[in-house]
Design a protein around this motif. Structure first.
Motif, PDB file in Angstrom:
ATOM      1  N   TRP A 128      34.463   4.252 -54.486  1.00 59.70           N
ATOM      2  CA  TRP A 128      35.554   5.046 -54.683  1.00 59.70           C
ATOM      3  C   TRP A 128      36.589   4.467 -55.076  1.00 59.70           C
ATOM      4  O   TRP A 128      37.351   4.737 -56.060  1.00 59.70           O
ATOM      5  CB  TRP A 128      35.821   6.062 -53.516  1.00 59.70           C
ATOM      6  CG  TRP A 128      36.897   7.008 -53.552  1.00 59.70           C
ATOM      7  CD1 TRP A 128      37.098   8.242 -54.274  1.00 59.70           C
ATOM      8  CD2 TRP A 128      38.364   6.734 -53.301  1.00 59.70           C
ATOM      9  NE1 TRP A 128      38.237   8.971 -54.357  1.00 59.70           N
ATOM     10  CE2 TRP A 128      39.091   7.942 -53.926  1.00 59.70           C
ATOM     11  CE3 TRP A 128      39.100   5.495 -52.571  1.00 59.70           C
ATOM     12  CZ2 TRP A 128      40.429   7.949 -53.652  1.00 59.70           C
ATOM     13  CZ3 TRP A 128      40.659   5.730 -52.739  1.00 59.70           C
ATOM     14  CH2 TRP A 128      41.317   6.914 -53.046  1.00 59.70           C
ATOM     15  N   VAL A 129      37.135   3.394 -54.509  1.00 57.51           N
ATOM     16  CA  VAL A 129      38.451   2.607 -54.889  1.00 57.51           C
ATOM     17  C   VAL A 129      38.208   1.931 -56.177  1.00 57.51           C
ATOM     18  O   VAL A 129      39.244   1.747 -56.662  1.00 57.51           O
ATOM     19  CB  VAL A 129      39.029   1.950 -53.529  1.00 57.51           C
ATOM     20  CG1 VAL A 129      38.293   0.509 -53.401  1.00 57.51           C
ATOM     21  CG2 VAL A 129      40.227   1.683 -53.528  1.00 57.51           C
ATOM     22  N   HIS A 130      37.087   1.771 -56.566  1.00 55.89           N
ATOM     23  CA  HIS A 130      36.927   0.877 -57.610  1.00 55.89           C
ATOM     24  C   HIS A 130      36.469   2.041 -58.848  1.00 55.89           C
ATOM     25  O   HIS A 130      35.798   1.280 -59.928  1.00 55.89           O
ATOM     26  CB  HIS A 130      35.664  -0.184 -57.534  1.00 55.89           C
ATOM     27  CG  HIS A 130      36.281  -1.245 -56.631  1.00 55.89           C
ATOM     28  ND1 HIS A 130      36.004  -1.590 -55.336  1.00 55.89           N
ATOM     29  CD2 HIS A 130      37.456  -2.219 -56.947  1.00 55.89           C
ATOM     30  CE1 HIS A 130      36.706  -2.487 -54.916  1.00 55.89           C
ATOM     31  NE2 HIS A 130      37.614  -3.032 -55.668  1.00 55.89           N
ATOM     32  N   GLN A 131      36.752   3.215 -58.714  1.00 52.85           N
ATOM     33  CA  GLN A 131      36.545   3.982 -60.006  1.00 52.85           C
ATOM     34  C   GLN A 131      38.137   4.655 -60.214  1.00 52.85           C
ATOM     35  O   GLN A 131      38.605   5.275 -59.678  1.00 52.85           O
ATOM     36  CB  GLN A 131      35.687   5.512 -59.358  1.00 52.85           C
ATOM     37  CG  GLN A 131      34.215   4.833 -59.106  1.00 52.85           C
ATOM     38  CD  GLN A 131      33.519   6.038 -58.674  1.00 52.85           C
ATOM     39  OE1 GLN A 131      34.067   7.087 -58.190  1.00 52.85           O
ATOM     40  NE2 GLN A 131      31.996   6.026 -58.568  1.00 52.85           N
ATOM     41  N   PRO A 132      38.793   3.812 -61.241  1.00 50.26           N
ATOM     42  CA  PRO A 132      40.083   3.969 -61.490  1.00 50.26           C
ATOM     43  C   PRO A 132      40.477   5.238 -61.907  1.00 50.26           C
ATOM     44  O   PRO A 132      39.688   5.792 -62.741  1.00 50.26           O
ATOM     45  CB  PRO A 132      40.420   2.642 -62.302  1.00 50.26           C
ATOM     46  CG  PRO A 132      39.206   2.271 -62.940  1.00 50.26           C
ATOM     47  CD  PRO A 132      37.987   2.775 -62.061  1.00 50.26           C
ATOM     48  N   ILE A 133      41.619   5.575 -61.935  1.00 47.17           N
ATOM     49  CA  ILE A 133      42.211   6.934 -62.467  1.00 47.17           C
ATOM     50  C   ILE A 133      43.355   6.546 -63.307  1.00 47.17           C
ATOM     51  O   ILE A 133      44.305   5.960 -62.898  1.00 47.17           O
ATOM     52  CB  ILE A 133      42.856   7.878 -61.329  1.00 47.17           C
ATOM     53  CG1 ILE A 133      41.760   8.440 -60.390  1.00 47.17           C
ATOM     54  CG2 ILE A 133      43.400   9.023 -61.814  1.00 47.17           C
ATOM     55  CD1 ILE A 133      42.373   9.251 -59.117  1.00 47.17           C
ATOM     56  N   ILE A 134      43.083   6.552 -64.555  1.00 49.85           N
ATOM     57  CA  ILE A 134      43.991   6.068 -65.576  1.00 49.85           C
ATOM     58  C   ILE A 134      45.026   7.120 -65.992  1.00 49.85           C
ATOM     59  O   ILE A 134      44.929   7.651 -66.990  1.00 49.85           O
ATOM     60  CB  ILE A 134      43.012   5.498 -66.685  1.00 49.85           C
ATOM     61  CG1 ILE A 134      41.924   4.858 -66.546  1.00 49.85           C
ATOM     62  CG2 ILE A 134      44.039   4.898 -67.840  1.00 49.85           C
ATOM     63  CD1 ILE A 134      42.112   3.738 -65.673  1.00 49.85           C
TER      64      ILE A 134
END
Length: 237
Positions: A28-34
């Motif tokens: 989850w934490v390594h799926q960035p929200i740009i």
């Protein structure tokens, strides 16, 4: 520990939610929200305020401290050349600390509730929200707390007249690191070297997270074999 069925509600304060992800936290934490929109961390306005720091606060607060420490060694009779070498050594030591902390602490893999929570606070939030401009540099209060044991450690290993300039150089290295880190995310470099450094850091965020741990320089990545290749076929963790 809560299994992968747990879903983080991005419309609510995040810090005390992410621990419930358990083993699913790393993915989850390594799926960035740009997005430049800032997430809410805490329900409390006070603690929320404490997590936000403008980039310019780092040089504004710490450069005078750097000068004070260096002046201590100057007052003890060291020449300009000697002071310069001490400061350069301090900066060099910082670059190694920067690499080690980023690789082995900031990228430690966690799955417990408190492990996930603490990781999110110290670095995971930056990978999840890489464009959050007020959570890119280290809060000065937290930096001050860490400086006390570090200063005592430097005094333990170096002569009294050398320690201040060396410590000041290390602190200057930190300032350069935090300002550079901010620039790599929010600046638009035009020179060849800054462009390469920005690409190198963006590769770490968006393509290959287990390499490229240096921020101000790829030197230690070269030394320790974690320099990304010129072409990365796929993102790996």
């Amino acid at each position: 520990m809560v299994s992968q069925q747990f879903t983080v509600d991005l419309n609510k304060p995040l810090v005390f939610q992410v621990g419930h992800l358990g083993e699913a936290y790393q993915e989850w934490v390594h799926q960035p929200i740009i997005s430049k929109e800032r997430p809410r961390f805490f329900k409390s306005d006070f603690w929320e305020f404490c997590t936000c720091t403008a980039w310019w606060a780092v040089p504004l607060i710490w450069l005078p401290v750097v000068c004070w420490f260096v002046s201590m060694s100057v007052n003890m009779g060291h020449t300009f050349s000697q002071i310069s070498l001490m400061v350069i050594l301090g900066i060099s030591i910082w670059t190694l600390i920067e690499y080690i902390v980023h690789r082995f602490l900031f990228h430690i893999e966690t799955q417990s509730y408190w492990g996930n929570t603490m990781h999110y606070l110290i670095h995971g939030c930056h990978h999840k929200h890489p464009m959050d401009s007020l959570r890119l540099v280290f809060p000065p209060t937290a930096t001050a707390v860490l400086l006390f044991p570090l200063w005592n450690l430097v005094k333990l290993f170096f002569p009294p007249s050398m320690a201040p300039a060396l410590f000041g150089g290390g602190l200057l290295g930190y300032v350069i690191y935090d300002v550079t880190h901010y620039y790599l995310h929010h600046g638009q470099p035009t020179g060849d070297m800054p462009k390469k450094l920005k690409k190198y850091h963006m590769n770490h965020h968006y393509r290959i997270l287990n390499k490229g741990f240096g921020v101000t320089s790829p030197l230690w990545d070269r030394v320790f074999g974690t320099l990304p290749g010129s072409k990365v076929a796929e993102k790996t963790r």
